[in-house]
Design a protein around this motif. Structure first.
Motif, PDB file in Angstrom:
ATOM      1  N   LYS A   2     111.051 191.221  68.849  1.00 48.55           N
ATOM      2  CA  LYS A   2     110.204 191.214  67.665  1.00 48.55           C
ATOM      3  C   LYS A   2     108.781 191.620  68.043  1.00 48.55           C
ATOM      4  O   LYS A   2     108.242 191.180  69.058  1.00 48.55           O
ATOM      5  CB  LYS A   2     110.187 189.827  67.020  1.00 48.55           C
ATOM      6  N   GLU A  31     112.152 194.872  66.346  1.00 47.84           N
ATOM      7  CA  GLU A  31     112.150 194.266  65.014  1.00 47.84           C
ATOM      8  C   GLU A  31     110.698 194.062  64.577  1.00 47.84           C
ATOM      9  O   GLU A  31     110.070 193.077  64.937  1.00 47.84           O
ATOM     10  CB  GLU A  31     112.876 192.922  65.027  1.00 47.84           C
ATOM     11  N   VAL A  33     107.485 193.046  62.459  1.00 48.92           N
ATOM     12  CA  VAL A  33     107.079 192.070  61.440  1.00 48.92           C
ATOM     13  C   VAL A  33     105.653 192.410  61.038  1.00 48.92           C
ATOM     14  O   VAL A  33     104.728 192.317  61.857  1.00 48.92           O
ATOM     15  CB  VAL A  33     107.144 190.625  61.960  1.00 48.92           C
ATOM     16  N   ARG A 101     107.718 182.986  65.582  1.00 48.73           N
ATOM     17  CA  ARG A 101     108.810 183.955  65.449  1.00 48.73           C
ATOM     18  C   ARG A 101     109.357 184.427  66.788  1.00 48.73           C
ATOM     19  O   ARG A 101     110.276 185.233  66.845  1.00 48.73           O
ATOM     20  CB  ARG A 101     108.342 185.162  64.630  1.00 48.73           C
ATOM     21  N   ALA A 103     107.876 186.343  68.928  1.00 49.42           N
ATOM     22  CA  ALA A 103     107.553 187.760  69.126  1.00 49.42           C
ATOM     23  C   ALA A 103     107.331 188.050  70.605  1.00 49.42           C
ATOM     24  O   ALA A 103     106.784 187.224  71.346  1.00 49.42           O
ATOM     25  CB  ALA A 103     106.318 188.140  68.322  1.00 49.42           C
TER      26      ALA A 103
END
Length: 292
Positions: A2, A31, A33, A101, A103
């Motif tokens: 992420k 991914e 965000v 998250r 990341a």
């Protein structure tokens, strides 16, 4: 992995989105965000007649609108970014969102303004770099973007023998599967000897330093980390001002990225990073990744 991209429709944040859009690796590895943080309305006096919930809903709507341009850039490149809007203190939410998250990196634009004259960066970027637990890539509006990130990349890694600088090399080696085939230029800058150091006894320490022995020790652990990760690299032992030299070296070698550590904490609620890192980020013609 992420990747968190804070975006506010500014030229710098859109350029950061373009960096990810140019990714040449497998799209499924990334991914994105997209995050927009709106400053909340201050608590009003009783009887003000304002609907706080309606105001916050309007702010969230505005935040989504500010993400549209970055979303379009990434969508055209084949990504399906998640859109997130938060209300609150901007640096706090960026760091917190990345942590929550999981990341692997934060990629964000910086306008290059701040309180240290020519060596300053945006205050939000500085606070994010200082508070983030993951690498933070800063992209200025004029930064030259990597052409083959994910396929191949040339990265400059400055080292000074510190644990922090070594960790930058370690983290970079761990990211090789996402960044693509890497060629890393490990650079170490020594300050030129002063006249006093050159002529006043004992000469041995000064001559040993200038001969490269100290420099060799400074780069040894970074070389070991890169070699262990199977990363192609070469070492450059140079003299002069580190920040100016690092930026010029990256330009001369047509590097795609500078990856470096931060050391100094500074003042103003940890807003400032080490002076060499700060000056390098200001002068660099390419994005700078601060490896934490």
């Amino acid at each position: 992995m992420k990747v968190l991209l804070p975006s506010d429709r500014s030229a710098a944040s859109l350029h950061a989105a373009r960096l990810l859009a140019e990714y040449r690796g497998e799209r499924s590895q990334i991914e994105p965000v997209l995050l927009n943080v709106q400053r909340p309305v201050l608590k009003a006096w009783p009887g003000h007649g304002l609907d706080r919930a309606a105001i916050e809903a309007a702010l969230r709507e505005e935040g989504m609108a500010e993400l549209q341009a970055a979303q379009e850039i990434l969508s055209r490149a084949g990504f399906a970014p998640e859109l997130v809007v938060r209300l609150g203190h901007v640096p706090h939410w960026i760091v917190d969102e990345a942590r929550e998250r999981g990341a692997g990196a934060i990629v964000m634009g910086t306008r290059g303004h701040g309180a240290l004259g020519g060596f300053a960066l945006g205050s939000v970027a500085l606070r994010v770099v200082q508070g983030s637990e993951v690498p933070v890539v800063l992209v200025k509006p004029e930064s030259r973007l990597p052409a083959g990130l994910g396929g191949h990349a040339r990265i400059v890694v400055p080292v000074d023998g510190s644990d922090e600088a070594t960790m930058a090399a370690v983290r970079l080696a761990r990211c090789a599967n996402v960044l693509g085939r890497l060629h890393v230029d490990v650079v170490h800058f020594q300050q030129p000897l002063t006249v006093l150091e050159a002529i006043v006894p004992p000469h041995r320490d000064a001559l040993s330093s200038w001969s490269g022995r100290e420099a060799g020790e400074a780069v040894a652990r970074a070389r070991e980390a890169l070699a262990a990760g199977g990363v192609e690299h070469e070492v450059h032992l140079l003299a002069g001002d580190p920040a100016t030299g690092i930026a010029q070296f990256a330009k001369d070698r047509s590097a795609d990225l500078i990856a470096m550590s931060t050391r100094g904490l500074g003042a103003l609620h940890h807003a400032f990073i080490g002076s060499v890192a700060l000056k390098t980020a200001h002068l660099s013609p390419v994005p700078v990744a601060f490896m934490r």
